[in-house]
Design a protein around this motif. Sequence first.
Motif, short mmCIF file in Angstrom:
data_model
loop_
_atom_site.label_atom_id
_atom_site.label_comp_id
_atom_site.label_asym_id
_atom_site.label_seq_id
_atom_site.Cartn_x
_atom_site.Cartn_y
_atom_site.Cartn_z
N GLY A 100 1.16 -1.09 -0.39
CA GLY A 100 0.04 -0.58 -0.24
C GLY A 100 0.79 1.19 -0.19
N THR A 101 2.08 1.31 0.71
CA THR A 101 3.02 2.63 1.16
C THR A 101 3.49 2.28 -0.44
OG1 THR A 101 2.90 2.19 2.71
CG2 THR A 101 4.78 3.51 2.02
N SER A 102 4.10 1.35 -1.31
CA SER A 102 4.23 1.58 -2.62
C SER A 102 3.58 2.38 -3.74
CB SER A 102 4.73 -0.20 -2.87
OG SER A 102 5.17 0.34 -4.35
N ARG A 103 1.98 1.51 -3.52
CA ARG A 103 1.34 2.46 -4.85
C ARG A 103 0.61 3.86 -4.56
NH1 ARG A 103 -2.36 -0.48 -7.44
NH2 ARG A 103 -2.91 0.21 -8.75
N THR A 104 0.85 4.42 -2.84
CA THR A 104 0.59 5.87 -2.57
C THR A 104 1.96 6.18 -3.22
OG1 THR A 104 -0.80 4.71 -0.25
CG2 THR A 104 -0.12 7.22 -0.92
N LEU A 105 2.58 6.10 -2.83
CA LEU A 105 3.94 6.92 -3.41
C LEU A 105 4.10 6.14 -4.90
CD1 LEU A 105 6.85 5.74 -1.17
CD2 LEU A 105 6.08 7.58 -1.12
N LEU A 106 3.52 5.43 -6.04
CA LEU A 106 3.64 5.92 -7.22
C LEU A 106 2.69 6.53 -7.48
CD1 LEU A 106 4.30 4.11 -9.91
CD2 LEU A 106 2.38 2.87 -9.40
N ASN A 107 1.34 6.84 -6.95
CA ASN A 107 0.46 7.90 -7.34
C ASN A 107 0.82 8.79 -6.90
OD1 ASN A 107 -2.84 6.84 -8.41
ND2 ASN A 107 -1.51 5.47 -6.65
N LEU A 111 6.18 -3.78 -10.15
CA LEU A 111 7.35 -3.60 -11.39
C LEU A 111 7.29 -3.19 -11.84
CD1 LEU A 111 11.00 -5.81 -9.61
CD2 LEU A 111 10.94 -4.07 -9.90
N THR A 112 6.58 -3.96 -13.20
CA THR A 112 6.04 -3.36 -14.39
C THR A 112 5.93 -1.73 -14.40
OG1 THR A 112 5.91 -6.27 -14.99
CG2 THR A 112 5.58 -3.91 -16.63
N ARG A 113 4.58 -1.90 -13.42
CA ARG A 113 4.26 -0.40 -13.52
C ARG A 113 4.78 0.54 -13.35
NH1 ARG A 113 0.82 -1.59 -9.18
NH2 ARG A 113 -0.85 -2.63 -10.92
N ILE A 114 5.73 0.31 -12.15
CA ILE A 114 6.54 1.03 -11.89
C ILE A 114 7.49 2.26 -13.23
CG2 ILE A 114 8.60 0.02 -10.45
CD1 ILE A 114 8.04 3.10 -9.34
N LEU A 115 7.96 1.08 -13.57
CA LEU A 115 9.00 0.97 -14.41
C LEU A 115 8.17 1.80 -15.67
CD1 LEU A 115 11.05 -2.29 -14.96
CD2 LEU A 115 11.35 0.20 -14.37
N SER A 116 6.66 1.61 -15.94
CA SER A 116 6.22 2.19 -17.23
C SER A 116 6.48 3.95 -16.84
CB SER A 116 4.52 1.65 -17.22
OG SER A 116 4.40 0.44 -17.45
N ASN A 117 5.62 3.98 -15.45
CA ASN A 117 5.53 5.89 -14.70
C ASN A 117 6.56 5.83 -14.94
OD1 ASN A 117 3.29 5.98 -13.41
ND2 ASN A 117 3.01 4.47 -12.51
N MET A 118 8.15 5.51 -14.47
CA MET A 118 9.15 5.49 -14.67
C MET A 118 9.86 6.33 -15.94
SD MET A 118 11.58 3.37 -11.86
CE MET A 118 12.77 4.12 -12.04
N ALA A 119 8.99 5.48 -16.90
CA ALA A 119 9.55 5.70 -18.27
C ALA A 119 8.65 6.97 -19.11
CB ALA A 119 8.64 4.70 -19.32
N ALA A 167 9.28 13.60 -8.19
CA ALA A 167 8.61 12.36 -9.11
C ALA A 167 9.96 11.16 -8.89
CB ALA A 167 8.44 12.96 -9.46
N LYS A 168 10.74 11.67 -9.18
CA LYS A 168 12.13 10.88 -9.56
C LYS A 168 12.56 9.79 -8.03
CE LYS A 168 16.47 9.65 -11.87
NZ LYS A 168 17.05 8.69 -10.65
N GLU A 169 12.60 10.78 -7.08
CA GLU A 169 12.25 10.73 -5.55
C GLU A 169 11.35 9.29 -5.18
OE1 GLU A 169 13.36 12.52 -1.36
OE2 GLU A 169 13.68 13.33 -2.86
N CYS A 170 10.46 9.56 -5.18
CA CYS A 170 9.47 8.21 -5.11
C CYS A 170 9.06 7.63 -5.82
CB CYS A 170 7.94 9.35 -5.23
SG CYS A 170 7.33 10.75 -3.91
N TYR A 171 9.90 7.91 -7.07
CA TYR A 171 10.09 5.97 -7.73
C TYR A 171 10.44 5.42 -7.94
CZ TYR A 171 6.24 8.31 -11.12
OH TYR A 171 5.42 8.70 -11.68
N ASP A 172 12.16 6.33 -7.53
CA ASP A 172 12.99 5.74 -6.76
C ASP A 172 12.73 4.35 -5.29
OD1 ASP A 172 14.72 5.98 -8.88
OD2 ASP A 172 15.76 7.65 -7.98
N LYS A 173 11.88 5.49 -4.61
CA LYS A 173 11.46 4.68 -3.13
C LYS A 173 11.05 3.62 -3.80
CE LYS A 173 12.36 8.26 -0.31
NZ LYS A 173 11.07 8.86 0.27
N VAL A 174 9.77 3.70 -4.64
CA VAL A 174 8.29 2.16 -5.02
C VAL A 174 8.97 1.09 -5.95
CG1 VAL A 174 6.95 1.95 -6.36
CG2 VAL A 174 6.37 4.44 -5.66
N PHE A 175 10.32 1.39 -6.25
CA PHE A 175 10.63 0.32 -7.09
C PHE A 175 11.91 -0.24 -6.64
CE2 PHE A 175 14.87 -0.78 -9.52
CZ PHE A 175 14.32 -1.73 -10.10
N ALA A 176 12.82 -0.17 -4.67
CA ALA A 176 13.15 -0.16 -4.31
C ALA A 176 12.34 -1.55 -3.45
CB ALA A 176 13.69 0.46 -3.42
#
Length: 659
Positions: free
Chosen positions: A101-108, A142-150, A122-131
């Motif tokens: 839940g923490t990861s999904r919220t940070l992603l949003n 992982l696939t979802r976060i990579l789409s957003n990082m792209a 935004a990059k800081e949030c995404y890096d936390k989500v990826f970790a």
Amino acid sequence: MNESLREIHLSEGESADEFFLEVQALFAEGDGYSSKGNSIKIAEVGEKLQALGQAHNDQVTVTWGILYGGMSHSIARRYDEAMIVFKNVLQSFELLGDKAGTSRTLLNIGRILTFTEKLAEAKECYDKVFAIELELENIKSLTRILSNMATLSTLLHNYQEIQDIREKVLPLIERSGDKSLLALMLNQASLTALVHLSELPQAMQYSERALKICREIGDLDQEASALDGIGAVYWYMGDAGRSIEYYAKCIAIAETLEDPRKLAGHLTNAAYPYMLLEDYAKVGELNKRAKAIYYETNNEFISGWAEMGIGVAAMKLGDPATALAHQQKAISLLEADHDHHGLGYAYFRCGEAYIALEEYDEAYKVFNQGLEFRRLNNAKLEIADTQCERGKLLIRFGLLTEAIDVLNDALSEAEAMTAKAQIFAIHRALSDAYFALGDHSNAYHHLNTFVRVRDEIQNQESAKKAASVEYLHGQQITRKEQEATDRILDNILPTSITKRLKAGETLIADTIDSVTVLFADVVGFTPLAAELSATDLVKLLAFIFNRFDDICLKHGLEKIKTIGDAYMAVAGAPDPVDDHALRCACAALEMLEDFEIPRNLLDENLPEIELDFRIGIHTGSAVAGIIGERKFAYRPLGRCRQYCKPHGISWRSRENTCV
């Protein structure tokens, strides 16, 4: 949070597994609506999750419901409201210890920071989500976060970094066995390789691998994306024919899926190869259809590329004022969507329209704006295009030295990429600049180079265009031949059997527990045949059996064959049905009804013809399959067929007379 550690209040007879399955089903439903941008439906899912969590005293599920409510605000671009929800939800998930839940919220939160151009945050949030997701080994996330990082990478221009991360994650996804996610990741890698890294061979490899996987597993959504990617590579290569072919396949699949936004995107992309063929009416048609879909589905805010395509068509068809209006609308939409790649194109197209309208100061201004975005995207080819247009305007303004500097810089970029289309245009502009300066030696040098490169390009482009037209013509002939073959097969064999043969089955033999077979023949056919000419005999049988064909189609029978005056059909094979006996009985009764034979059917002037029919039906088990290797025939075999000869059950029709 570990599900086993949560205290869930269950109703009598309800298991924890049932509760968690219901929660997961709602997650899947919400994610489906998220991918389609349906904010209303996502909000409904959020309410269901909250209600379910409250009914079972499960705060984790309640919090996920609130998160989905925030996602509905975000998709509707109510970012302030969404951010308030997300920040509260983030605290709740951290207190509950729910890393997912923490990861999904940070992603949003990262998505909103991206849209509002707070890129470092935004990059800081995404890096936390990826970790977090890497720790959880959650491949889907992982696939979802990579789409957003792209998406973020198009603003930060760290394309190679994202591609390197993908290459590390691809083996993890492959080991997970989730081939749909693997295909998704390959399609994303192809887009980055093509558009941002100019690696055409690598892009083709990614897309072709994704296409193969999708066809193995039947993932039509990603298959359409893979076909789009291959079509795009061929467009970049200047091969309009093959590009159009792959886009046609892509759109044919996309039209069967319930995702109008993706269909609209594919339609916009499919317009580009038609620009190579200078078919701007088709360019306008495809983009107008895409725009209509965006508006019909309340997604007009992402219709910027479609507006741009409509403007390009209008410009090439001689209407610069209309073209300008569409490009200005495209800019406003693309700015709201923070699409820097698209903005580079839209400003460039605006400049073309202003030049056609002889508003040169405005043209220079928008070319400068477009150049900024193209530099942000490191789009070297597009930068050379823009600099060439700026240089030509500087010549018009009399700023010759500045024009020569700009054009020489552009020439260096174009030559480094062997971009001949840009090279010859820049040499022409440099020739004009040196002539205006009175430097005839340099002027003639650039003019001669312009002529040489232009002739090379024209020969190559003419050859490419001719090859594309010839290829498309060949494909059209092949399609017509295939359609004709399919029609013949469908007339010989049941449709389901045809599909199995085309899928590669070589031995088709099915045991069918219960079918009904119908036989019909003409009473007294032999003496009747002696009275008629061969032509009239064939005409009469064709008339009778065409009528029987229509009756079988109406009642759901499959025609098997005719032999002389005998007609055979079956119900319940090859596709089983429960009411096969009733279907055959109804068909038989209709076959026995009176009908008129047209007076002008037969060539010879014969007395009235009276026809009687015998029909037999029988129900039982049968074996059915393909007989032969060269001239296929589908036949039911066994006692059921033997027992349904017309003498088994004989029904005599009333007389059917030729009048």
